[in-house]
Design an enzyme around this catalytic site. Structure first.
Site, short mmCIF file in Angstrom:
data_model
loop_
_atom_site.label_atom_id
_atom_site.label_comp_id
_atom_site.label_asym_id
_atom_site.label_seq_id
_atom_site.Cartn_x
_atom_site.Cartn_y
_atom_site.Cartn_z
CG ASP A 144 -2.39 0.41 0.62
OD1 ASP A 144 -3.06 -0.43 0.01
OD2 ASP A 144 -2.75 1.57 0.78
CG HIS A 165 -0.62 1.37 -3.75
ND1 HIS A 165 -1.88 1.29 -3.20
CD2 HIS A 165 -0.43 0.21 -4.42
CE1 HIS A 165 -2.43 0.12 -3.53
NE2 HIS A 165 -1.57 -0.54 -4.26
#
Length: 294
Positions: free
Chosen positions: A118, A141
């Protein structure tokens, strides 16, 4: 199953120091199967490992966070906070385990290294005067501003962000700004990403003002004004052909976006790296690989 959104929390403390040399093991694998927030608007949030609310003139350093059930370090409404020498780790399949997430804070300095899933670092509404440097990120991410503009309690301006001397290794994104579409109005301004190394990241440079990861999204444009953004001295290898992807709002085009000395190569079979821009006013200077779209 879980009756709190926090494992370890501090609120309204001045001159706090959180330090050590040990581990905070969130035992995430026991909870991740219950994380359905991506499809259930009424979901109950899983506990963040460390939550800092309304903290001033403080330091967090020399910690390691493993397998958080949710965000590893959640920062809210803090002022003059330094986070350094913190390593954050979670496997690629862990859901929504942001490394450091900030909202509504001012004068935050983050200088640390971590690898996990993430967003490595996310800055949402109200983040101002944030300085991030020497972060190693991957998988995950990347470092994100946003998503912005979704709701009334999450539409404060984001101003004065600097991300420098960071490395992205096999991440889904590198440096990214994302706003909901449609959205409420707000501002993201005075943002600099510089001296960035990309090692096989999928999307090295992104402004996405059409962000909606949910099914059944409404049609419409983002009302978040993105302006005064600099991407400078960013180089390395992109996993995808589109190495620079700037998609701004059709009703509020991005203003004064600058690409300066960009060198991003694509090693795939479908030709050289490309840059794609839409609804953006800006300029490019110095070396531009791929060829600039501004």
């Amino acid at each position: 199953m879980f009756f709190t959104d926090t494992w370890i929390g501090f609120r309204y403390v001045d001159r706090l120091t959180v330090a050590g040399g040990g581990y905070l093991d969130g035992k995430g694998p026991a909870a991740w199967p219950y994380n359905d927030c991506h499809k259930n608007p009424g979901c109950k949030p899983l506990p963040a490992t460390l939550r800092l609310d309304f903290i001033t003139n403080s330091r967090v350093h020399h910690l390691r966070s493993l397998n958080s059930k949710n965000t590893h370090i959640n920062v809210f409404a803090c002022t003059n906070l330094s986070i350094s020498q913190v390593r954050i780790t979670a496997p690629a399949e862990s859901p929504n385990t942001d490394g450091i997430r900030d909202r509504s804070s001012n004068t935050i300095k983050i200088s640390t290294g971590h690898q996990h899933r993430d967003d490595c670092i996310s800055m949402v509404s109200g983040s101002q005067n944030i300085d991030i440097s020497y972060v190693a990120c991957g998988p995950g991410h990347g470092i994100s501003i946003g998503s912005l503009g979704r709701s009334h309690e999450n539409n404060d301006d984001v101003v004065g962000i600097r991300v420098s001397k960071c490395t992205f290794i096999g991440s889904d994104n590198g440096v990214r700004i994302k706003t909901w579409a449609p959205s409420l109005s707000s501002l993201a301004s005075n943002i600099t990403f510089e001296d960035i190394v990309i090692r096989n990241a999928r999307n090295p440079i992104v402004i996405d003002q059409q962000y909606c990861p949910l099914s059944g999204c409404m049609e419409g444009d983002s009302a978040v004004q993105v302006q005064n953004v600099i991407f400078r001295n960013i180089w390395g290898i992109s996993q995808t052909k589109v190495a620079v992807n700037i998609q701004c709002s059709g009703v509020l085009p991005c203003k004064n976006v600058q690409l300066i000395n960009i060198h991003l190569a694509y090693k795939g079979r479908n030709g050289q790296a490309t840059a794609v821009c839409s609804h953006v006013l800006g300029s490019s200077y110095g070396r531009q690989i791929p060829a600039g779209c501004l």
